[in-house]
Scaffold this motif. Structure first.
Motif, PDB file in Angstrom:
ATOM      1  N   PHE A  34       1.085   6.823  -7.060  1.00  0.00           N
ATOM      2  CA  PHE A  34       0.327   7.737  -7.439  1.00  0.00           C
ATOM      3  C   PHE A  34       0.544   9.116  -7.089  1.00  0.00           C
ATOM      4  N   ALA A  35       1.074   9.339  -6.052  1.00  0.00           N
ATOM      5  CA  ALA A  35       1.390  10.665  -5.669  1.00  0.00           C
ATOM      6  C   ALA A  35       2.530  11.250  -6.403  1.00  0.00           C
ATOM      7  N   GLY A  36       3.363  10.453  -7.020  1.00  0.00           N
ATOM      8  CA  GLY A  36       4.587  10.902  -7.671  1.00  0.00           C
ATOM      9  C   GLY A  36       4.239  11.156  -9.147  1.00  0.00           C
ATOM     10  N   LEU A  37       3.359  10.350  -9.630  1.00  0.00           N
ATOM     11  CA  LEU A  37       2.724  10.843 -11.022  1.00  0.00           C
ATOM     12  C   LEU A  37       2.569  12.128 -11.208  1.00  0.00           C
ATOM     13  N   PHE A  38       2.119  12.943 -10.264  1.00  0.00           N
ATOM     14  CA  PHE A  38       1.750  14.281 -10.429  1.00  0.00           C
ATOM     15  C   PHE A  38       2.748  15.182  -9.923  1.00  0.00           C
ATOM     16  N   PRO A  47       0.719  -1.268  -0.104  1.00  0.00           N
ATOM     17  CA  PRO A  47      -0.105  -0.136  -0.080  1.00  0.00           C
ATOM     18  C   PRO A  47       0.781   1.259  -0.030  1.00  0.00           C
ATOM     19  N   PRO A  48       1.906   1.411   0.810  1.00  0.00           N
ATOM     20  CA  PRO A  48       2.761   2.731   0.888  1.00  0.00           C
ATOM     21  C   PRO A  48       3.354   2.780  -0.639  1.00  0.00           C
ATOM     22  N   VAL A  49       3.939   1.627  -1.171  1.00  0.00           N
ATOM     23  CA  VAL A  49       4.456   1.752  -2.515  1.00  0.00           C
ATOM     24  C   VAL A  49       3.432   2.522  -3.679  1.00  0.00           C
ATOM     25  N   LEU A  50       2.246   1.852  -3.362  1.00  0.00           N
ATOM     26  CA  LEU A  50       1.316   2.397  -4.420  1.00  0.00           C
ATOM     27  C   LEU A  50       0.674   3.732  -4.224  1.00  0.00           C
ATOM     28  N   GLU A  51       0.586   4.180  -3.065  1.00  0.00           N
ATOM     29  CA  GLU A  51       0.420   5.512  -2.805  1.00  0.00           C
ATOM     30  C   GLU A  51       1.492   6.515  -3.194  1.00  0.00           C
ATOM     31  N   GLU A  62       6.407  14.627  -9.553  1.00  0.00           N
ATOM     32  CA  GLU A  62       7.348  14.468 -10.360  1.00  0.00           C
ATOM     33  C   GLU A  62       8.538  14.825  -9.508  1.00  0.00           C
ATOM     34  N   SER A  63       8.448  14.265  -8.469  1.00  0.00           N
ATOM     35  CA  SER A  63       9.778  14.607  -7.285  1.00  0.00           C
ATOM     36  C   SER A  63      10.250  13.231  -6.597  1.00  0.00           C
ATOM     37  N   ILE A  64      11.519  12.702  -6.770  1.00  0.00           N
ATOM     38  CA  ILE A  64      11.607  11.486  -6.246  1.00  0.00           C
ATOM     39  C   ILE A  64      11.931  11.541  -4.690  1.00  0.00           C
ATOM     40  N   GLY A  65      12.363  12.679  -4.400  1.00  0.00           N
ATOM     41  CA  GLY A  65      12.376  13.004  -2.970  1.00  0.00           C
ATOM     42  C   GLY A  65      11.173  12.898  -2.126  1.00  0.00           C
ATOM     43  N   SER A  66      10.178  13.364  -2.735  1.00  0.00           N
ATOM     44  CA  SER A  66       8.913  13.562  -2.121  1.00  0.00           C
ATOM     45  C   SER A  66       8.110  12.119  -1.995  1.00  0.00           C
ATOM     46  N   MET A  67       8.329  11.408  -3.114  1.00  0.00           N
ATOM     47  CA  MET A  67       8.081  10.100  -3.311  1.00  0.00           C
ATOM     48  C   MET A  67       8.685   8.989  -2.282  1.00  0.00           C
ATOM     49  N   VAL A  68      10.005   9.252  -2.144  1.00  0.00           N
ATOM     50  CA  VAL A  68      10.736   8.362  -1.042  1.00  0.00           C
ATOM     51  C   VAL A  68      10.239   8.614   0.244  1.00  0.00           C
ATOM     52  N   ALA A  69      10.086   9.953   0.451  1.00  0.00           N
ATOM     53  CA  ALA A  69       9.840  10.367   1.967  1.00  0.00           C
ATOM     54  C   ALA A  69       8.386  10.119   2.289  1.00  0.00           C
TER      55      ALA A  69
END
Length: 264
Positions: free
Chosen positions: A182-186, A175-179, A188-195
């Protein structure tokens, strides 16, 4: 064929599961603030991203509760019921989203508001959020059930605490990976996705561990209600089978009579 008590437990747990799923949709965007302190600050591409696991979305509480209901079903009834219910939860979220898309087109008096704050909260959720929630429930919960089932086969139905720990350590990572995806699709920040991934994973993991004693406590009356016969039938599927050793002689006439009775 299941008896009435077994059917009652299955329906009750399924209802609690779907209730948690629906509440997670309704309460999107609401958070519980335990602490504002960040346990660590992640630095990616010269940008800082604090991991505040104390700011927990309220929907995660309900999703973790739904997952516990799903694992109760997996423990008492097997993986097939758990997988079907996971898919039903994801389809329920999709149905809710489609239903909400049609409500604004209903004829209402112009001077009357529709549900006021609740209406605005629900319709403030866009499609990616619903898609993320539906995929977390359908795919994430299915993977967790399969891991829980695999560990049960490896332990031959024993060591429940180990199975719960492995399911919480590995299964709820989906679930966290999927969330984050989907958040990273918009964003476009690797840092925010990893955080986001690390924050949500820690929240799922610790909440699951905190509710594990509740799982054990409520499993006792659930087992009493379904009865010893049903528990033994489920347990037989995971008993260790002998691969080597002398085989019992087969009586031809007895086996032939059994085949005829089954045909009749």
């Amino acid at each position: 064929m299941m008896n009435k008590r077994v059917e009652f437990i299955l329906l009750m747990l399924s209802s609690l599961f779907l209730t948690g799923v629906l509440m997670s949709v309704i309460l999107q965007g609401r958070n519980v603030s335990l602490t504002d302190a960040a346990i660590i600050t992640l630095v990616v591409e010269n940008q800082s991203f604090p991991l505040k696991i104390g700011l927990i979305p309220l929907r995660i509480f309900f999703l973790v509760w739904s997952l516990l209901c799903l694992l109760w079903i997996g423990e008492l009834f097997g993986k097939r019921e758990g997988i079907f219910l996971s898919l039903a939860g994801g389809m329920t979220v999709c149905f809710v989203w489609l239903l909400l898309q049609g409500i604004p087109f209903l004829p209402v008096p112009p001077e009357e508001a529709i549900w006021d704050a609740t209406y605005n909260t629900l319709f403030g959720i866009d499609f990616p959020v619903f898609a993320s929630t539906a995929s977390q429930i359908a795919a994430g919960f299915t993977v967790t059930v399969l891991i829980f089932e695999l560990c049960r086969k490896l332990t031959h139905g024993g060591f429940l605490i180990i199975r719960l720990f492995v399911a919480s350590l590995v299964g709820i990572a989906v679930p966290p990976v999927l969330e984050a995806f989907f958040a990273g699709l918009f964003e476009e920040s690797i840092g925010s996705m990893v955080a986001l991934l690390l924050t949500r994973y820690l929240q799922w993991f610790f909440l699951f561990l905190l509710l594990t004693p509740v799982y054990y406590i409520l499993l006792v009356p659930l087992k009493l209600v379904v009865g010893k016969k049903h528990r033994e039938e489920v347990k037989e599927r995971f008993e260790k089978k002998k691969l080597f050793g002398p085989k019992q002689p087969v009586d031809f006439f007895e086996s032939h009579q059994e085949i005829q009775e089954n045909r009749i």
